[in-house]
Scaffold this motif. Sequence first.
Motif, PDB file in Angstrom:
ATOM      1  N   GLU A 140      -7.885   0.075   3.412  1.00 55.87           N
ATOM      2  CA  GLU A 140      -6.841   1.067   3.175  1.00 55.87           C
ATOM      3  C   GLU A 140      -7.334   2.163   2.225  1.00 55.87           C
ATOM      4  OE1 GLU A 140      -3.573   1.622   4.074  1.00 55.87           O
ATOM      5  OE2 GLU A 140      -3.934   0.240   5.709  1.00 55.87           O
ATOM      6  N   ILE A 141      -8.062   1.781   1.184  1.00 56.67           N
ATOM      7  CA  ILE A 141      -8.599   2.771   0.241  1.00 56.67           C
ATOM      8  C   ILE A 141      -9.587   3.690   0.943  1.00 56.67           C
ATOM      9  CG2 ILE A 141     -10.020   3.057  -1.833  1.00 56.67           C
ATOM     10  CD1 ILE A 141      -8.775   0.467  -2.885  1.00 56.67           C
ATOM     11  N   PHE A 142     -10.438   3.108   1.786  1.00 58.28           N
ATOM     12  CA  PHE A 142     -11.419   3.913   2.531  1.00 58.28           C
ATOM     13  C   PHE A 142     -10.718   4.905   3.455  1.00 58.28           C
ATOM     14  CE2 PHE A 142     -13.773   4.451   6.522  1.00 58.28           C
ATOM     15  CZ  PHE A 142     -14.902   5.090   6.044  1.00 58.28           C
ATOM     16  N   LEU A 143      -9.720   4.439   4.203  1.00 61.05           N
ATOM     17  CA  LEU A 143      -9.001   5.324   5.127  1.00 61.05           C
ATOM     18  C   LEU A 143      -8.245   6.410   4.374  1.00 61.05           C
ATOM     19  CD1 LEU A 143      -7.631   2.693   7.683  1.00 61.05           C
ATOM     20  CD2 LEU A 143      -9.497   4.315   8.037  1.00 61.05           C
ATOM     21  N   PHE A 144      -7.685   6.049   3.219  1.00 63.85           N
ATOM     22  CA  PHE A 144      -6.971   7.035   2.410  1.00 63.85           C
ATOM     23  C   PHE A 144      -7.928   8.114   1.903  1.00 63.85           C
ATOM     24  CE2 PHE A 144      -5.545   8.462  -1.811  1.00 63.85           C
ATOM     25  CZ  PHE A 144      -4.327   9.044  -1.451  1.00 63.85           C
ATOM     26  N   ALA A 145      -9.114   7.687   1.443  1.00 63.85           N
ATOM     27  CA  ALA A 145     -10.109   8.653   0.970  1.00 63.85           C
ATOM     28  C   ALA A 145     -10.566   9.561   2.107  1.00 63.85           C
ATOM     29  CB  ALA A 145     -11.300   7.911   0.364  1.00 63.85           C
TER      30      ALA A 145
ATOM     31  N   VAL B 235       0.824  -1.216   0.000  1.00 65.89           N
ATOM     32  CA  VAL B 235       0.000   0.000   0.000  1.00 65.89           C
ATOM     33  C   VAL B 235       0.857   1.265   0.000  1.00 65.89           C
ATOM     34  CG1 VAL B 235      -1.597   1.367   1.394  1.00 65.89           C
ATOM     35  CG2 VAL B 235      -2.111  -1.027   0.906  1.00 65.89           C
ATOM     36  N   PRO B 236       1.763   1.458   0.984  1.00 65.71           N
ATOM     37  CA  PRO B 236       2.541   2.713   0.983  1.00 65.71           C
ATOM     38  C   PRO B 236       3.508   2.842  -0.187  1.00 65.71           C
ATOM     39  CG  PRO B 236       3.339   1.232   2.699  1.00 65.71           C
ATOM     40  CD  PRO B 236       2.097   0.621   2.158  1.00 65.71           C
ATOM     41  N   GLN B 237       4.081   1.717  -0.646  1.00 68.16           N
ATOM     42  CA  GLN B 237       5.091   1.797  -1.694  1.00 68.16           C
ATOM     43  C   GLN B 237       4.516   1.752  -3.108  1.00 68.16           C
ATOM     44  OE1 GLN B 237       8.237   2.481  -1.040  1.00 68.16           O
ATOM     45  NE2 GLN B 237       7.753   2.484   1.157  1.00 68.16           N
ATOM     46  N   LEU B 238       3.323   1.191  -3.266  1.00 69.71           N
ATOM     47  CA  LEU B 238       2.778   1.029  -4.614  1.00 69.71           C
ATOM     48  C   LEU B 238       1.415   1.713  -4.778  1.00 69.71           C
ATOM     49  CD1 LEU B 238       3.683  -2.741  -5.186  1.00 69.71           C
ATOM     50  CD2 LEU B 238       4.965  -0.729  -5.951  1.00 69.71           C
ATOM     51  N   LEU B 239       0.449   1.315  -3.966  1.00 73.90           N
ATOM     52  CA  LEU B 239      -0.915   1.810  -4.159  1.00 73.90           C
ATOM     53  C   LEU B 239      -1.006   3.313  -3.943  1.00 73.90           C
ATOM     54  CD1 LEU B 239      -3.840   1.099  -4.784  1.00 73.90           C
ATOM     55  CD2 LEU B 239      -4.202   0.692  -2.342  1.00 73.90           C
ATOM     56  N   LEU B 240      -0.468   3.816  -2.819  1.00 74.45           N
ATOM     57  CA  LEU B 240      -0.570   5.242  -2.523  1.00 74.45           C
ATOM     58  C   LEU B 240       0.299   6.087  -3.442  1.00 74.45           C
ATOM     59  CD1 LEU B 240      -0.705   5.258   1.375  1.00 74.45           C
ATOM     60  CD2 LEU B 240      -2.564   5.113  -0.290  1.00 74.45           C
TER      61      LEU B 240
ATOM     62  N   ARG C  65      -8.785  10.383   4.779  1.00 79.94           N
ATOM     63  CA  ARG C  65      -7.701  11.324   5.077  1.00 79.94           C
ATOM     64  C   ARG C  65      -7.649  12.441   4.043  1.00 79.94           C
ATOM     65  NH1 ARG C  65      -4.805   6.487   6.267  1.00 79.94           N
ATOM     66  NH2 ARG C  65      -3.827   6.551   4.200  1.00 79.94           N
ATOM     67  N   LYS C  66      -7.852  12.091   2.772  1.00 73.04           N
ATOM     68  CA  LYS C  66      -7.848  13.098   1.725  1.00 73.04           C
ATOM     69  C   LYS C  66      -8.985  14.101   1.922  1.00 73.04           C
ATOM     70  CE  LYS C  66      -4.414  12.558  -1.069  1.00 73.04           C
ATOM     71  NZ  LYS C  66      -3.465  13.674  -1.281  1.00 73.04           N
ATOM     72  N   GLU C  67     -10.155  13.586   2.313  1.00 74.09           N
ATOM     73  CA  GLU C  67     -11.290  14.473   2.550  1.00 74.09           C
ATOM     74  C   GLU C  67     -10.998  15.431   3.693  1.00 74.09           C
ATOM     75  OE1 GLU C  67     -16.095  14.181   3.506  1.00 74.09           O
ATOM     76  OE2 GLU C  67     -14.870  12.373   3.377  1.00 74.09           O
ATOM     77  N   GLU C  68     -10.374  14.918   4.761  1.00 75.59           N
ATOM     78  CA  GLU C  68     -10.013  15.778   5.883  1.00 75.59           C
ATOM     79  C   GLU C  68      -8.987  16.829   5.462  1.00 75.59           C
ATOM     80  OE1 GLU C  68      -8.646  13.012   8.792  1.00 75.59           O
ATOM     81  OE2 GLU C  68     -10.666  12.433   9.425  1.00 75.59           O
ATOM     82  N   GLU C  69      -8.029  16.423   4.622  1.00 74.54           N
ATOM     83  CA  GLU C  69      -7.031  17.378   4.140  1.00 74.54           C
ATOM     84  C   GLU C  69      -7.684  18.467   3.286  1.00 74.54           C
ATOM     85  OE1 GLU C  69      -4.053  15.231   2.068  1.00 74.54           O
ATOM     86  OE2 GLU C  69      -3.295  14.192   3.835  1.00 74.54           O
TER      87      GLU C  69
END
Length: 356
Positions: free
Chosen positions: A144-149, A54-59, A151-155
């Motif tokens: 992971e995708i849900f948490l990333f989305a 996830v951190p090295q490829l997906l994100l 975090r992006k919304e909060e940013e």
Amino acid sequence: MNRHKIFIFHVALWLLIWATAWIFSGGDSQFAGENFMALLFQILVIAILIYYTVPQLLLKKKYVAFTIVSIVIILVITLILTRIIPNSILGIEGEMGRLPRPGPRPGPRFEDGQSLSGNPRPPSRFFINVLLIAIAYVIATLAEIFLFAKRKEEEIIINKNVALQTELKLLKSQINPHFLFNALNNIYALSAIDSGRTQKSISYLSDMLRYVLYECEQEIVPLYKEIDYIENYIKLFSLKSSKTYPITTSFSIENQNVQIVPMLLIPFLENALKHSNIEKITGTFINLTIISTTASIDFEIENSKPEFNVIKDDVGGIGIENVKKRLAILYPNHHELTINETSQAFKVNLKLQLNG
């Protein structure tokens, strides 16, 4: 949520899932023994996902590489779980003098080798393990995708708030110099007429500057302070002439401590003083009304319009566009601004819903 907490969450989730399945199996020890290794390898594949893929490829938006690496990881982990681990266990049991468990005896068959029972063969252990590992991997990826989305919304919200605050500060910085410019112009005009009135105007200006420099640093202020500022502004303007300007004010305030953002109303008054040709006195007027309850503020100002456009100073006022921007930022969906203009008058009505 950091990666360690996410990993602990997934481990707890799968422990709960397998514990529930074990309970529904009747607490069978054989069920637990057969699936314990599957649980361990699910945890392993989740750890690889969370800490590497996830951190090295997906994100980093390397979607093709993420897909290929994920498939390889699932297949390799499944092969180890299905082939290498059971053979190792059997090898250990053989060294200890124990025979492997006999497999199921073949039932009666036809001459061509087909089973008489007609029951389909159960899915292979490899297929089952692929499903178990893949399900754990996919669920962890979706999380992971849900948490990333999230975090992006909060940013985005934080960045939007920062942008709004920056714009508000810019609008305030436009207001204050303009106020000072107008006030000093008024005092300059008055100094040539009456020195006594000049002293009064300086006193009014001092009170107004105190409000602008100190009170306006707050996000909201009591309404009475905004009204005091408006009254001082009118007094300061009125000292320009010995005649009485046709300016009427009416304030009906239920609670003087009701809150309002500072310097929101004064641009309307500035606009009225500038464009009403009030200095002519005859045939001109400015009517200002403020009615406030604990839940709303109703501001209304109407001024006369000269028959011919009057040329004022080169430096224009901040104007209504500034107020519209501040209202959109500070009172979104909780204000109503109505502007009516005829050949004789210009009228502004602003309604603020304070509960919002």
